[in-house]
Design a protein around this motif. Structure first.
Motif, PDB file in Angstrom:
ATOM      1  N   ALA A   1     -28.209 -43.644  13.089  1.00  0.00           N
ATOM      2  CA  ALA A   1     -28.636 -44.093  11.764  1.00  0.00           C
ATOM      3  C   ALA A   1     -29.760 -45.103  11.925  1.00  0.00           C
ATOM      4  CB  ALA A   1     -27.458 -44.738  11.029  1.00  0.00           C
ATOM      5  N   ALA A   2     -30.757 -45.025  11.034  1.00  0.00           N
ATOM      6  CA  ALA A   2     -31.869 -45.986  11.052  1.00  0.00           C
ATOM      7  C   ALA A   2     -31.485 -47.172  10.190  1.00  0.00           C
ATOM      8  CB  ALA A   2     -33.141 -45.332  10.526  1.00  0.00           C
ATOM      9  N   GLN A   3     -31.263 -48.320  10.851  1.00  0.00           N
ATOM     10  CA  GLN A   3     -30.704 -49.479  10.151  1.00  0.00           C
ATOM     11  C   GLN A   3     -31.575 -50.721  10.322  1.00  0.00           C
ATOM     12  OE1 GLN A   3     -26.634 -49.859  11.772  1.00  0.00           O
ATOM     13  NE2 GLN A   3     -25.947 -48.771   9.934  1.00  0.00           N
ATOM     14  N   ILE A   4     -31.367 -51.662   9.386  1.00  0.00           N
ATOM     15  CA  ILE A   4     -31.920 -53.002   9.582  1.00  0.00           C
ATOM     16  C   ILE A   4     -30.760 -53.996   9.623  1.00  0.00           C
ATOM     17  CG2 ILE A   4     -34.255 -52.787   8.662  1.00  0.00           C
ATOM     18  CD1 ILE A   4     -33.098 -53.836   5.947  1.00  0.00           C
ATOM     19  N   SER A   5     -30.873 -55.003  10.484  1.00  0.00           N
ATOM     20  CA  SER A   5     -29.925 -56.105  10.436  1.00  0.00           C
ATOM     21  C   SER A   5     -30.632 -57.389  10.019  1.00  0.00           C
ATOM     22  CB  SER A   5     -29.188 -56.276  11.763  1.00  0.00           C
ATOM     23  OG  SER A   5     -30.087 -56.201  12.805  1.00  0.00           O
ATOM     24  N   GLU A   6     -31.969 -57.280   9.829  1.00  0.00           N
ATOM     25  CA  GLU A   6     -32.725 -58.351   9.163  1.00  0.00           C
ATOM     26  C   GLU A   6     -33.870 -57.706   8.394  1.00  0.00           C
ATOM     27  OE1 GLU A   6     -34.925 -60.991  11.854  1.00  0.00           O
ATOM     28  OE2 GLU A   6     -34.468 -59.617  13.479  1.00  0.00           O
TER      29      GLU A   6
END
Ligand SMILES: NC(=O)c1ccc[n+]([C@@H]2O[C@H](COP(=O)([O-])OP(=O)(O)OC[C@H]3O[C@@H](n4cnc5c(N)ncnc54)[C@H](OP(=O)(O)O)[C@@H]3O)[C@@H](O)[C@H]2O)c1
Length: 307
Positions: free
Chosen positions: A3-8
């Motif tokens: 999955a293409a995610q952001i954590s910031e």
């Protein structure tokens, strides 16, 4: 699954491909194996932090793929169906830029039989937006004059096709390679927005479809004839300008429903709307895909191939 995610929040380089659990579904949801997804300006807005959402989050809205599981409340699609629709994490789904997406059953419909997954994914949000504005709010009629701003963009390019099919006279704003592109889509008049002022050239229009906003939106009112209508994807109605020019202004809020997707499918299958996939990237190149979309050099859509 990947999955293409952001954590910031931030620039495209904040997006990482993570290994996460395949989502589970609720009774009103479906699980879709995502074959393709497309990128919209809204995905950039989410990535940059314009919405208060807990992180990490899987990005993306537009999907096309195959149903692998349906919740007990879902009747309009079944396991194995090819579907397209929306899977935004900000709307309670699990996110589109991933190998599987759990989303509300109401957010998907059967995909057009004449498109591949890339093409279907490219049209879900922009197609419904253009259709809901032109056929809904504006209720465009043959021989009426409409100005469509941003004709080479995702929504604008579909709007031109629908308006020409209705038999309207279509003026549009575009720049660079976009000028030839919108002519090929059938626009009758093209205004190069970096060189010409559309409000000096166009008068007595029945309708304006604004996909740009800002000053472009404000300057558009004077192009309308009294009784005309302006619909914006971005701006709220300006009551002073409405009063001054004796026109109606509407803010569009695109709704994804099975009925709306079925109408869109019918426009696509009957040849009224053709997809325009400009660039295709694998999921792993998500940062590059975002940067390309944000470069301003895209005609139509940027699509991610996931399966
Ligand atoms: N309200 C809702 O429910 C909703 C739903 C979907 C989308 N939206 C919004 O609708 C907007 C359009 O979406 P989209 O997917 O069509 O975006 P898009 O593909 O980026 O298209 C925007 C187009 O506007 C053109 N443009 C930029 N500045 C311009 C100017 N001054 N005059 C004329 N054209 C100009 C761009 O052309 P260049 O290549 O020349 O820069 C581009 O082709 C976005 O802001 C999006 O967030 C709202």
């Amino acid at each position: 699954m990947k999955a293409a995610q952001i954590s910031e929040f931030g620039h495209a380089d904040k997006v990482k491909i993570n290994e996460v659990d395949t989502p589970t579904i609720k009774p009103d949801q479906v699980l879709v194996e995502v074959h393709a997804a497309s990128i919209n300006p809204f995905d950039t807005a989410v990535r940059e932090g314009n919405f208060e959402i807990p992180l990490p989050i899987t990005l993306g809205g537009d999907i096309a793929g195959t149903v692998v599981e349906v919740g007990s409340q879902i009747t309009h699609v079944a396991q194995g169906d090819k579907v397209y629709g929306q899977a935004h994490a900000v709307s309670g789904a699990s996110g589109a830029f991933a190998e599987f997406a759990a989303t509300g059953g109401e957010q998907v419909g059967k995909a057009p039989s004449n498109l591949d997954f890339k093409e279907a994914a490219s049209l879900t949000l922009v197609g419904q937006s253009a259709m809901q504005v032109i056929q809904g709010h504006i209720n465009l009629q043959p021989n009426q004059k409409i100005l469509i701003h941003g004709g080479s963009g995702g929504i604008g390019s579909v709007a031109i096709q629908i308006a020409k099919h209705i038999g309207a006279h279509v003026a549009t704003t575009a720049n660079g390679e976009g000028v030839d592109y919108v002519k090929k889509l059938g626009a009758d008049e093209v205004i190069d927005y970096k060189v010409q002022k559309f409000e000096d050239l166009l008068h007595d229009f029945d309708a304006i479809f604004d996909t740009v906003g800002g000053e472009t939106y404000k300057r558009s009112y004077e192009v309308l004839k009294p009784g005309g209508v302006i619909v914006s994807m971005i701006e709220q109605p300006d009551h002073a300008l409405m009063e001054q020019y004796k026109v109606t202004a509407i803010a569009q809020q695109t709704q994804t429903t099975p009925e709306s997707l079925a109408k869109l499918t019918s426009l696509i299958e009957s040849g009224v709307i053709a997809p325009h996939v400009d660039k295709v990237f694998p999921l792993e190149q998500i940062a590059q895909a975002f940067e390309t979309r944000e470069s301003g050099k895209v005609l139509g859509k940027v699509v991610l191939v996931i399966k």
